[in-house]
Design an enzyme around this catalytic site. Structure first.
Site, PDB file in Angstrom:
ATOM      1  N   HIS A  99      -9.449   0.977   5.268  1.00 34.88           N
ATOM      2  CA  HIS A  99      -8.163   1.190   5.945  1.00 34.88           C
ATOM      3  C   HIS A  99      -8.396   2.123   7.140  1.00 34.88           C
ATOM      4  O   HIS A  99      -9.223   3.034   7.068  1.00 34.88           O
ATOM      5  CB  HIS A  99      -7.160   1.812   4.961  1.00 34.88           C
ATOM      6  CG  HIS A  99      -5.760   1.766   5.496  1.00 34.88           C
ATOM      7  ND1 HIS A  99      -5.313   2.671   6.435  1.00 34.88           N
ATOM      8  CD2 HIS A  99      -4.722   0.932   5.256  1.00 34.88           C
ATOM      9  CE1 HIS A  99      -4.056   2.378   6.739  1.00 34.88           C
ATOM     10  NE2 HIS A  99      -3.672   1.325   6.038  1.00 34.88           N
ATOM     11  N   GLU A 139      -6.824   4.550   8.163  1.00 31.98           N
ATOM     12  CA  GLU A 139      -6.634   5.976   7.835  1.00 31.98           C
ATOM     13  C   GLU A 139      -7.891   6.550   7.187  1.00 31.98           C
ATOM     14  O   GLU A 139      -8.213   7.719   7.374  1.00 31.98           O
ATOM     15  CB  GLU A 139      -5.401   6.132   6.926  1.00 31.98           C
ATOM     16  CG  GLU A 139      -4.110   5.881   7.711  1.00 31.98           C
ATOM     17  CD  GLU A 139      -2.953   5.348   6.892  1.00 31.98           C
ATOM     18  OE1 GLU A 139      -2.993   5.436   5.652  1.00 31.98           O
ATOM     19  OE2 GLU A 139      -1.996   4.811   7.502  1.00 31.98           O
ATOM     20  N   GLY A 147       2.769   2.381  10.869  1.00 32.58           N
ATOM     21  CA  GLY A 147       3.698   3.508  10.717  1.00 32.58           C
ATOM     22  C   GLY A 147       4.417   3.884  12.002  1.00 32.58           C
ATOM     23  O   GLY A 147       5.058   4.927  12.079  1.00 32.58           O
ATOM     24  N   GLU A 171      -4.947  -4.997  10.727  1.00 30.81           N
ATOM     25  CA  GLU A 171      -3.942  -3.948  10.887  1.00 30.81           C
ATOM     26  C   GLU A 171      -4.201  -3.208  12.208  1.00 30.81           C
ATOM     27  O   GLU A 171      -5.000  -2.265  12.249  1.00 30.81           O
ATOM     28  CB  GLU A 171      -4.027  -2.943   9.742  1.00 30.81           C
ATOM     29  CG  GLU A 171      -3.753  -3.534   8.378  1.00 30.81           C
ATOM     30  CD  GLU A 171      -3.181  -2.491   7.408  1.00 30.81           C
ATOM     31  OE1 GLU A 171      -2.141  -2.774   6.824  1.00 30.81           O
ATOM     32  OE2 GLU A 171      -3.772  -1.412   7.263  1.00 30.81           O
ATOM     33  N   ASN A 184       0.861  -1.187   0.000  1.00 30.50           N
ATOM     34  CA  ASN A 184       0.000   0.000   0.000  1.00 30.50           C
ATOM     35  C   ASN A 184       0.897   1.238   0.000  1.00 30.50           C
ATOM     36  O   ASN A 184       1.496   1.564   1.024  1.00 30.50           O
ATOM     37  CB  ASN A 184      -0.894  -0.045   1.254  1.00 30.50           C
ATOM     38  CG  ASN A 184      -1.738   1.211   1.400  1.00 30.50           C
ATOM     39  OD1 ASN A 184      -1.802   2.050   0.498  1.00 30.50           O
ATOM     40  ND2 ASN A 184      -2.386   1.349   2.551  1.00 30.50           N
ATOM     41  N   SER A 227       3.831  -2.009  10.394  1.00 31.30           N
ATOM     42  CA  SER A 227       5.287  -2.050  10.583  1.00 31.30           C
ATOM     43  C   SER A 227       5.888  -3.418  10.245  1.00 31.30           C
ATOM     44  O   SER A 227       6.799  -3.904  10.915  1.00 31.30           O
ATOM     45  CB  SER A 227       5.661  -1.641  12.010  1.00 31.30           C
ATOM     46  OG  SER A 227       5.238  -0.318  12.263  1.00 31.30           O
ATOM     47  N   LYS A 234       0.081   4.235  -0.186  1.00 30.76           N
ATOM     48  CA  LYS A 234      -0.577   5.397   0.435  1.00 30.76           C
ATOM     49  C   LYS A 234      -0.383   6.630  -0.458  1.00 30.76           C
ATOM     50  O   LYS A 234      -0.371   6.503  -1.683  1.00 30.76           O
ATOM     51  CB  LYS A 234      -0.056   5.600   1.856  1.00 30.76           C
ATOM     52  CG  LYS A 234      -0.193   4.322   2.697  1.00 30.76           C
ATOM     53  CD  LYS A 234       0.018   4.508   4.158  1.00 30.76           C
ATOM     54  CE  LYS A 234      -0.173   3.180   4.881  1.00 30.76           C
ATOM     55  NZ  LYS A 234      -0.029   3.253   6.333  1.00 30.76           N
TER      56      LYS A 234
HETATM   57  P1  13P Z   1       3.240   0.427   7.715  1.00 31.36           P
HETATM   58  O1  13P Z   1       3.786  -0.838   7.136  1.00 31.36           O
HETATM   59  O2  13P Z   1       3.939   1.658   7.232  1.00 31.36           O
HETATM   60  O3  13P Z   1       3.144   0.358   9.226  1.00 31.36           O
HETATM   61  O4  13P Z   1       1.729   0.585   7.174  1.00 31.36           O
HETATM   62  C1  13P Z   1       0.864  -0.491   7.251  1.00 31.36           C
HETATM   63  C2  13P Z   1      -0.358  -0.152   6.494  1.00 31.36           C
HETATM   64  O5  13P Z   1      -1.114   0.722   6.899  1.00 31.36           O
HETATM   65  C3  13P Z   1      -0.622  -0.865   5.238  1.00 31.36           C
HETATM   66  O6  13P Z   1      -1.914  -0.636   4.786  1.00 31.36           O
END
Ligand code: 13P
Length: 259
Positions: free
Chosen positions: A101, A103, A179, A173, A9, A219, A11
């Site tokens: 997601h 976010e 992150g 997740e 992803n 992560s 983002k």
């Molecule tokens: P990270 O791997 O940067 O923690 O992000 C995970 C994520 O949100 C994938 O959709």
């Protein structure tokens, strides 16, 4: 057997040239390995919308490689400035779409009902939804992670028919791991994935529960991917930060080949 998947992803990262370069490097790394991906092992690249046709084209007919979108609209079409429909995503050549997601839930107030609408549209246009679930830190500290995840699944997915649900991928997740560099331990991921599979089994039965792929995200890096993926119910990862680096991302992908 269920698919084993490494999904990247991206983002809201990468300009066009950077995106082209990353796909090129990833394809080369796979080619240089001199091996074909084992049956049922897949990689999905999930770029921002403007690069989706280009990425879909670049992975077209490459064994085991696919493209996906990060979101889709909750309606089929219409006066929704700035939105992108499931139909458009499919016609751009993508096969997957992330739904829910954390976010999107956090910054765009996406509710369980909204995610239910999006999932239905994704399935209607033959996209495979990668449905995200996971608790935040406060909920984990209160021991509520199972209840939170169960509600996310129940309210957005469990009205699907068996046939529809069998086409969904679920990504666990935990919000506190995204992150932050704080990965869930393999045991924490393993326990939650076992709980998710059991919850699916209670609702849809053993046959469906066994075939749904459950990805871990948060992560996930080359250094911890193997341990996470070695858990019985972890069928790969949804990778954020590490998916922007071809070497890290392909290393994570290759660690799934050995599972
Ligand atoms: P990270 O791997 O940067 O923690 O992000 C995970 C994520 O949100 C994938 O959709």
């Amino acid at each position: 057997m269920r698919k084993q998947i490494t999904a990247g992803n991206w983002k809201m990262h990468l300009t066009k040239d950077e995106a082209i370069d990353l796909v090129f490097q990833i394809k080369n790394a796979v080619k240089d390995s001199g091996k074909r991906p084992p049956e049922g092992v897949e990689m999905i690249l999930i770029p921002p919308f403007p690069w989706l046709p280009m990425v879909s084209q670049a992975v077209h007919n490459v064994p085991g490689m696919h493209a996906g979108a990060q979101n889709c609209a909750h309606e089929e079409q219409g006066a929704l400035t700035g939105e992108v429909s499931a139909d458009m995503i499919a016609s751009a050549g993508a096969q997957y779409v992330i739904i829910g997601h954390s976010e999107r839930r956090q910054h765009f107030q996406e509710s369980h009902d909204r995610l239910k609408e999006k999932t239905a549209l994704a399935l209607k246009y033959n996209l495979t939804p990668i449905f995200c679930c996971g608790e935040n830190l406060k909920e984990r500290n209160a021991g509520e992670e199972n209840r939170v995840v169960e509600k996310q699944l129940t309210d957005s997915l469990f009205s699907l028919s068996k046939e529809e649900f069998s086409r969904v991928i679920i990504a666990y997740e935990p919000v506190w791991a995204i992150g932050t560099g704080k990965t869930a331990t393999p045991e924490q991921a393993g326990q939650m994935h076992a709980f998710i599979r059991e919850t699916i089994e209670n609702h849809y039965g053993n046959n469906i529960a066994r075939q749904v792929s459950l990805l871990y995200g948060g992560s996930c890096k080359p250094g911890n991917a193997k341990a996470l993926f070695s858990q019985q119910h972890v069928d790969g990862g949804l990778i954020g930060g590490a998916s922007l680096n071809a070497k890290d991302f392909t290393e994570i992908y290759f660690s799934l080949w050995e599972k």
